[in-house]
Design an enzyme around this catalytic site. Structure first.
Site: not given
Ligand code: UDX
Ligand code: ADP
Length: 457
Positions: A8, A87, A159, A271, A341
């Site tokens: 969640a 992960t 994103a 990510c 993160r």
């Molecule tokens: C990213 C991917 O976009 C998304 O498709 C994937 O599912 C998860 O990872 P996210 O990390 O949530 O999404 O945000 P994103 O908008 O991609 O920004 C990532 C980082 O790059 C941020 O720190 C952002 O500030 C930075 N960024 C992005 C820049 O510095 N410049 C840009 O032009 C775009």
């Molecule tokens: P993401 O950004 O990929 O959604 P998060 O860390 O926000 O990552 O969420 C992952 C969630 O998965 C956490 O709330 C964590 O407690 C939960 N989780 C991890 N391992 C298990 C498991 N074995 N069973 C149920 N929930 C889990």
């Protein structure tokens, strides 16, 4: 259909909320081992801040969307189970700091195998290294009492900050599956869920490995664009070119396009770094050292950009930050999320603390406790020692009071709208402004008397 989602978090919560909203006749249960997180999803203060999420949740929570800690019961009931657990990069053993830690994924698979009382469709949503589905299949079949398990890969591309919009109108939905009749039937069930709101021509089907790899490559390409423009930002600073002008000029080439060309202090988020590390690790595993080095360069550039920003501050501020109050505006890894993160802001703060600066931090959505916990981890300082060097303030004006420098580390809209005359009056002179996101009105600030440094300018 009964749907269950294990995990969640930032992905599982919003994704299932939108799915429940769009499929009122399906019953969706999101489960997690973290009871506090589930309690928050069931409260008025959601654990994830996302624009529009409150409304989506309010529309279907306790109707066909449920948050629960009863994992086994939800698994037993469900026909389709999404696995959306974290992960992170492995922090121990072989591949530490590089490979993905699949502990939580494997634990989920074992839990599904133990609790299942019939056939299940398992949908991988977590970002996973190529060939993880294969391992999941083995764990499930070795432990699953002979039940049929179909495994689909369905990486999530949302994103943070725009999650709801991305989920409602995805560029594409990618589904990887085997091509035997049972797998194709399972895939069709998932397609039937998505076509409630996603046009069929946006749903792509591939084999499982292509789907898994596409997610890593997608993030690697996006991160590469940020590192590319950040590399150019350094050259702009050295030559007097303006990185925003360069980005705007090259973005007009339809082959390049205008998005993801915003120079910054570097990318963050859960990510990009993790997925590139993973990609590098996989390339090395297959003996592709040149490919590994190529992608690793994207990460090296990102680290350099953060360090470069701090070095520029030190040089500008007479080669010492020691004892100076530095106002930090923004701590999340991008605007419109409370997620920290891999936030570049946290690394910049760590380096400033190393320089013995006194930090006054304000972020509109990140709680003070989360900021302090991140900085304790990154600096290795005790809670008490950190408390002597960092304060979290309730708003930007409080952070800027008596500060030597204003530092924007996250591009929250409200920072561009501050009353800068009031800010200047409350700051020490010379009043420095370091804009790590090129979001402030630089000309106005200069006219008022600030000494302004922006990325790539
Ligand atoms: C990213 C991917 O976009 C998304 O498709 C994937 O599912 C998860 O990872 P996210 O990390 O949530 O999404 O945000 P994103 O908008 O991609 O920004 C990532 C980082 O790059 C941020 O720190 C952002 O500030 C930075 N960024 C992005 C820049 O510095 N410049 C840009 O032009 C775009
Ligand atoms: P993401 O950004 O990929 O959604 P998060 O860390 O926000 O990552 O969420 C992952 C969630 O998965 C956490 O709330 C964590 O407690 C939960 N989780 C991890 N391992 C298990 C498991 N074995 N069973 C149920 N929930 C889990």
């Amino acid at each position: 259909m009964e749907i269950c989602c294990i995990g969640a978090g930032y992905v599982g919560g919003p994704t299932m909320a939108v799915m429940a909203g769009k499929c009122p006749d399906h019953n969706v249960t999101v489960v997690d081992t973290n009871a506090a997180r589930i309690a928050a999803w069931n409260s008025s203060t959601l654990p994830v801040y996302e624009t529009g999420l409150d409304d989506v949740i309010a529309a279907c929570r306790d109707r066909n969307l449920h948050f629960s800690v009863d994992i086994d019961e939800a698994i037993a009931r469900a026909e389709m189970i999404f696995v959306s657990v974290n992960t992170p990069t492995k922090s121990y053993g072989i591949g530490a700091g590089r490979a993905a830690d699949l502990k939580f994924v494997e634990l989920s698979a074992r839990r599904i195998a133990a609790a299942a009382k019939g056939p299940k469709i398992i949908v991988e949503k977590s970002t996973l290294p190529v060939r993880t589905a294969q391992s999941l299949k083995r764990v499930l079949h070795a432990n699953g009492d002979g039940h049929a398990f179909q495994i689909l890969s369905n990486p999530e591309f949302l994103a943070e900050g725009t999650a709801i919009r991305d989920l409602l109108r995805p560029d594409r939905v990618l589904i990887g599956s085997d091509d035997n009749p049972d797998a194709v039937a399972a895939r069709q069930k998932l397609i039937d869920v998505y076509t409630r709101w996603v046009p069929l021509n946006r749903i792509l089907t591939t084999n499982v490995w292509s789907s898994e790899l596409s997610k890593l490559v997608n993030n690697a390409f996006l991160a590469q664009r940020v590192s590319s423009i950040n590399a150019i930002s350094a050259l702009c600073e050295a030559t007097g070119a303006d990185v925003d002008q360069v980005a705007s000029a090259i973005g007009r080439d339809t082959r390049i396009g205008p998005r993801f060309l915003k120079a910054s202090i570097g990318f963050g988020g859960s990510c990009f770094q993790k997925d590139i590390l993973n990609l590098v690790y996989i390339c090395e595993y297959y003996g592709l050292s040149e490919a590994a080095a190529y992608w690793n360069g994207v990460l090296e550039m990102n680290d350099w950009q953060k360090r470069r920003f701090v070095r520029r501050m030190i040089t500008a501020m007479f080669n010492t930050l020691s004892g100076k109050r530095i106002a930090i505006l923004g701590f999340s890894f991008k605007k419109d999320t409370n997620d920290t993160r891999e936030s570049p802001a946290a690394y910049v703060c760590r380096d400033l603390i190393d320089e013995q600066a006194q930090l006054a931090i304000y972020d509109p959505k990140v709680p003070a406790a989360a900021i302090m916990a991140d900085l304790e981890r990154l600096t290795g300082l005790s809670h008490q020692d950190l408390g002597g060097r960092v304060v979290c303030e309730r708003d930007a004006y409080a952070a800027l009071h008596q500060a030597h420098a204003l530092v924007v580390l996250t591009e929250w809209d409200e920072f561009g709208d501050l009353d800068f005359e009031r800010v200047l009056d409350s700051m020490r002179r010379p009043a420095f402004a370091f804009d790590g996101r090129n979001t402030l009105p630089h000309d106005t600030l200069r006219q008022l008397g600030f000494e302004v440094y922006a990325v790539g300018k």
